[in-house]
Design a protein around this motif. Structure first.
Motif, short mmCIF file in Angstrom:
data_model
loop_
_atom_site.label_atom_id
_atom_site.label_comp_id
_atom_site.label_asym_id
_atom_site.label_seq_id
_atom_site.Cartn_x
_atom_site.Cartn_y
_atom_site.Cartn_z
N MET A 43 34.67 37.55 24.27
CA MET A 43 35.41 37.20 25.50
C MET A 43 34.43 36.87 26.63
O MET A 43 34.64 35.91 27.38
CB MET A 43 36.33 38.34 25.91
CG MET A 43 37.52 38.53 24.98
SD MET A 43 38.59 37.09 24.89
CE MET A 43 39.32 37.15 26.50
N LEU A 44 33.37 37.65 26.76
CA LEU A 44 32.36 37.36 27.78
C LEU A 44 31.70 36.01 27.52
O LEU A 44 31.49 35.22 28.45
CB LEU A 44 31.30 38.47 27.81
CG LEU A 44 31.72 39.78 28.43
CD1 LEU A 44 30.64 40.85 28.20
CD2 LEU A 44 31.99 39.62 29.92
N MET A 96 32.94 33.48 25.90
CA MET A 96 33.92 32.42 26.12
C MET A 96 34.07 32.13 27.62
O MET A 96 34.17 30.99 28.04
CB MET A 96 35.27 32.82 25.53
CG MET A 96 36.27 31.69 25.48
SD MET A 96 37.71 32.11 24.49
CE MET A 96 38.51 33.28 25.56
N ASN A 97 34.04 33.18 28.42
CA ASN A 97 34.21 33.01 29.86
C ASN A 97 32.93 32.58 30.58
O ASN A 97 32.96 32.25 31.75
CB ASN A 97 34.73 34.31 30.49
CG ASN A 97 36.16 34.58 30.06
OD1 ASN A 97 36.93 33.66 29.83
ND2 ASN A 97 36.50 35.84 29.93
N SER A 98 31.80 32.58 29.86
CA SER A 98 30.55 32.16 30.50
C SER A 98 30.21 30.71 30.19
O SER A 98 29.09 30.28 30.41
CB SER A 98 29.40 33.07 30.04
OG SER A 98 29.13 32.84 28.67
N GLU A 99 31.15 29.98 29.65
CA GLU A 99 30.98 28.57 29.35
C GLU A 99 29.81 28.32 28.40
O GLU A 99 28.97 27.45 28.62
CB GLU A 99 30.82 27.75 30.64
CG GLU A 99 32.02 27.86 31.55
CD GLU A 99 31.86 27.07 32.82
OE1 GLU A 99 31.01 26.16 32.88
OE2 GLU A 99 32.60 27.36 33.77
#
Length: 98
Positions: A41-42, A44-47
């Motif tokens: 998840m991290l 994925m959210n950090s592009e």
């Protein structure tokens, strides 16, 4: 006043401890899945690079599926052993079934 019936356990103290250890191992596996989920998840959210992320996600989901299948069987076995701890014939039959 009610009388309580006490049944003799078919599992020894050592066997009960073994079931506790099996539960601890299962909890560790669940914690591992949660950790990897959070990491993805991290990422994925950090592009992150989408191709790399999808490859990691695919590997993770494949391994998670296998782990959850194995974990389900293990927890089912533990639950059965504990639920039938006072029935030695049923425990023996269950173990013989494999």
């Amino acid at each position: 006043m009610t009388k309580s019936k006490t049944k003799e356990l078919a599992l020894t103290a050592n066997q009960l401890k073994e079931q506790g250890q099996r539960l601890t191992d299962a909890m560790t596996r669940v914690a591992m899945v949660k950790h990897f989920s959070n990491t993805l998840m991290l990422a994925m959210n950090s592009e992150a690079d989408r191709a790399i992320l999808l490859s990691c996600l695919n590997n993770f989901l494949s391994q998670t599926y296998d782990q959850m299948d194995s974990l389900y069987k293990e927890l089912d076995n533990i639950a059965y052993s504990l639920l039938e701890c006072d029935n030695p014939e049923e425990l023996k039959a269950y173990k013989e079934r494999g």
